[in-house]
Each structure stands twice: as structure tokens, then as C-alpha cells.
Design an enzyme around this catalytic site. Structure first.
Site, PDB file in Angstrom:
ATOM      1  N   GLY A 227      21.418   5.733  37.041  1.00 15.09           N
ATOM      2  CA  GLY A 227      20.112   6.370  36.985  1.00 15.09           C
ATOM      3  C   GLY A 227      19.725   7.021  35.679  1.00 15.09           C
ATOM      4  N   ASP A 264      19.712  -7.649  43.448  1.00 18.72           N
ATOM      5  CA  ASP A 264      19.747  -8.177  42.086  1.00 18.72           C
ATOM      6  C   ASP A 264      18.384  -7.972  41.420  1.00 18.72           C
ATOM      7  OD1 ASP A 264      19.806  -9.720  39.778  1.00 18.72           O
ATOM      8  OD2 ASP A 264      20.956 -11.339  40.694  1.00 18.72           O
ATOM      9  N   LYS A 310      20.646  -7.306  24.773  1.00 19.47           N
ATOM     10  CA  LYS A 310      21.998  -7.162  24.250  1.00 19.47           C
ATOM     11  C   LYS A 310      22.213  -8.112  23.069  1.00 19.47           C
ATOM     12  CE  LYS A 310      22.593  -4.265  27.539  1.00 19.47           C
ATOM     13  NZ  LYS A 310      22.537  -2.809  27.261  1.00 19.47           N
TER      14      LYS A 310
END
EC number: 2.1.1.186
Length: 368
Positions: A227, A264, A310
Site C-alpha cells: 500500500g 491480477d 522497470k
């Protein structure tokens, strides 16, 4: 020789250098690179001195992904005496230029950190001397007082070496070395919260926060657990749908502002088109994330998206370019106007942060 000095995250000098060299070439300005490995410094030595200011006028710093801050040199490296350092610096500057602010800077490494105390002590007498010589204006220490002015940069390589230069106040970071110093909130369940906090500060103008970062908005956080990013939305008064198979921090669930769906992030679609912010910090292939973000925007599932891509171990600049092109191609295919910015922020590590929003209606909002 005139150079553009760029600050970046240590270890990303190669990417920062490749980017400035490419962008300069697009503007038919050329030079060669000197990389200070693991110091977060890149020197772009220009073949034509006048190209320094010309490039800074043409190329917005916000369009550079890996550079945090930059300036144009006005001196070569200056050797400073053990005493009268202030006098040596003021003499090197002369009185031809006037500046609205002074930035005392150093490399972002351990040697640089050890110089920070030295620079803080030197900055007071140096400011006083520069104001006395009318090199520094009397308005104060904030370049916002004169957004059209120039900022003086003093890059200390050591206590005995300094390089002086300038940047344009309207086209430079408001932070020394481009680094905002944010405090980690103890109520946040993870330190990743600082990434989204910095992203909002960097990408969203403060005078637009009341419209774009305000209480009562609906937001979705994909890959939310535990979170850290949800926390930033909650503390701004938003109602958040958190999507992750992992558990969320109890403190966030007790706020009454968070609904947690264990699923997901790639499979979730909002039932209503009332989501303003989509945020995403999933550890996933950047190509997949880039595609997902463009789909959310084109289908009208959100108004703005803030997400991380990423970075691979090798070929990072090329991968970033390819990932962003994926988004641009999707937007271009549907002929929409858009805003897309990416930055390797200070609190990022092996990722870049991207902000995207459509400036025209979502073309697929009423289509299956």
C-alpha cells in the site's frame, strides 16, 4: 571549452550521456562525452560554445529522462586556495553576468556527501560577496523570484576545486542537484510511497493540484500491496480501489477509503468510467505495463496515469525509448492528443516513472 554538465543517478551516467548526445544531434549540435562513473555526473563538451545556451533554450529539461539537473559552464575547473576561497570564486566570475540564485552542488556519492557541510558553510559568505559585487541579485535565495533569470551553479569537485556555470531558471530543477528531500511518512506501509510522492511533485504543477490531485477523486492502484502508493492517494482524500493478490496494510483498510480486490492487475477493468487516477508499480515486463497503461487511457478507464517501467540490466536507454514509443504509437494510431513525460526520479532505482494523460476524448470509451 563550454560544456553542459548534467546530474543523474550514480550508475546511470551512460544513459544520461547517450540521451543528451542524441537530443543535441537532433538540433544539429555536437560534442563529446566525459562520464564520471558512479558519481552521477556527465560532461557534454560542445564543439561550438554558443550551442550550450542555444540547446538549453530549445530543449526542456523535463524532456530528458535521466538528467535531474543541468548547467552550462562559464569557467574551466578552478583551483581554490586554502584561504580566500570566496575571493577566488568572485574574481573568476567577474561582473559581466547577474544571477537570481546560487546553487552549491557536488557529486552524488560518498565524497560529495562529505562536501555538503563544507558547501553549506561557504555558501553564506559567498552569497554575501556576490551580492556586494552585484553578481547575485538582492531579491533573495529563491529563483522563483525571477523565473526569467539565470541561476549560478558552483560544482565542487573537492574543497580545492570548483566549476562555475549557469542554468536558466525557467528550464532547470528547483532543487539543488535536482534532488527533492522528502520525509518518509511513518504511517506508510512501504518506502515505495516516496516514488509516487515525488512523481506528483515533479509532474503535476502545484497550481493545478486543486483540480488534478484533490479529495473525492476515484483512483485505482494496480499491484498495490502492501500500500505504499495507495497511501499517497488516501492522504490526498481519494477513494482507492487497490488491486493485488497480496495483503494490504490494515491501517489503510481502516481508513474507509480503500477497497481491496485480490486479483491480477492485468485482469481488472473498472465497472464505471469514474476513475481519475490510475497508478501502477508492478514488478512486470515494461512492455506489458506500457501496453496496459495506453489501453486504460484509450478506453477512458482513467483520466491520468502514473506508473513505473522497470529497467533491464543492459540496454536501458534503448529499452526505455522502445517502451515509450509503444505508448506513443498506440496514441497516434487513434489520433489523440496526449501528454507523456518520463523521468528517472531521485527515489526511483531500477525503473523510470511515467506520467500520461489524453488531451482529447478517449476514442474507445464507448466501444467493446
Amino acid at each position: 571549452m563550454t560544456s553542459i554538465v548534467l546530474f543523474c543517478r550514480p550508475g546511470f551516467e551512460k544513459e544520461c550521456g547517450a540521451e543528451i548526445q542524441e537530443k543535441a544531434a537532433w538540433n544539429e549540435m555536437y560534442g563529446y562525452l566525459e562520464l564520471k562513473k558512479n558519481q552521477g555526473l556527465v560532461f557534454f563538451h560542445l564543439h561550438v560554445s554558443e550551442h550550450g545556451e542555444a540547446l538549453m533554450n530549445k530543449l526542456p529539461l523535463k524532456r530528458l529522462i535521466f538528467a535531474r539537473q543541468w548547467f552550462i559552464t562559464v569557467t574551466e575547473k578552478i583551483d581554490l586556495p586554502d584561504y580566500n576561497r570566496v575571493e577566488a570564486i568572485t574574481e573568476a566570475l567577474g561582473d559581466e553576468w547577474q544571477y537570481s540564485d546560487l546553487r552549491m552542488e557536488m557529486a552524488d556519492d560518498n565524497d560529495g556527501k562529505s562536501l555538503s557541510k563544507f558547501c553549506r558553510k561557504l555558501s553564506v559568505p559567498l552569497r554575501q560577496a556576490l551580492r556586494k559585487n552585484k553578481v547575485l541579485t538582492q531579491k533573495g535565495n529563491n529563483s522563483a523570484d525571477d523565473p526569467e533569470g539565470a541561476i549560478l551553479h558552483a560544482l565542487f569537485l573537492s574543497g580545492q576545486e570548483v566549476i562555475l556555470g549557469f542554468s536558466l531558471a525557467r528550464n532547470s530543477s528547483p532543487h539543488v542537484m535536482g534532488i527533492p528531500r522528502l520525509k518518509f511518512p511513518s504511517a506508510s506501509p512501504s518506502r515505495s510511497t516516496l516514488k509516487l510522492d515525488e512523481a506528483f511533485l515533479h509532474f503535476i504543477p502545484r497550481d493545478e493540484w486543486d483540480e488534478r490531485l484533490t479529495s473525492g477523486m476515484n483512483a485505482v492502484d494496480l499491484g498495490s500491496a502492501p500500500g505504499g502508493w495507495t497511501y499517497q492517494l488516501v492522504r490526498r482524500g481519494m477513494m482507492v480501489t487497490a488491486i493485488d493478490n497480496g495483503p494490504m496494510a490494515e491501517s489503510l483498510m481502516e481508513s474507509g477509503q480503500v477497497k481491496h480486490k485480490m486479483m491480477d492487475g492485468f485482469k481488472y477493468t473498472p465497472m464505471k468510467q469514474n476513475v481519475y487516477w490510475l497508478v501502477c508499480d508492478m514488478i512486470e515486463k515494461p512492455q506489458r505495463v506500457a501496453k496496459l497503461m495506453s489501453e486504460w487511457l484509450l478506453h477512458g478507464h482513467c483520466k491520468e496515469a502514473m506508473f513505473n517501467l522497470k529497467l533491464p540490466m543492459k540496454g536501458r536507454y534503448q529499452q526505455v525509448t522502445d517502451d515509450l514509443q509503444t505508448i506513443k504509437d498506440a496514441f497516434s494510431e487513434h489520433k489523440v492528443k496526449y501528454e507523456l513525460y518520463a523521468k528517472h526520479l531521485y527515489y526511483d532505482r531500477e525503473e523510470i516513472t511515467v506520467h500520461a494523460r489524453l488531451l482529447s476524448p478517449a476514442p474507445l470509451s464507448n466501444k467493446e
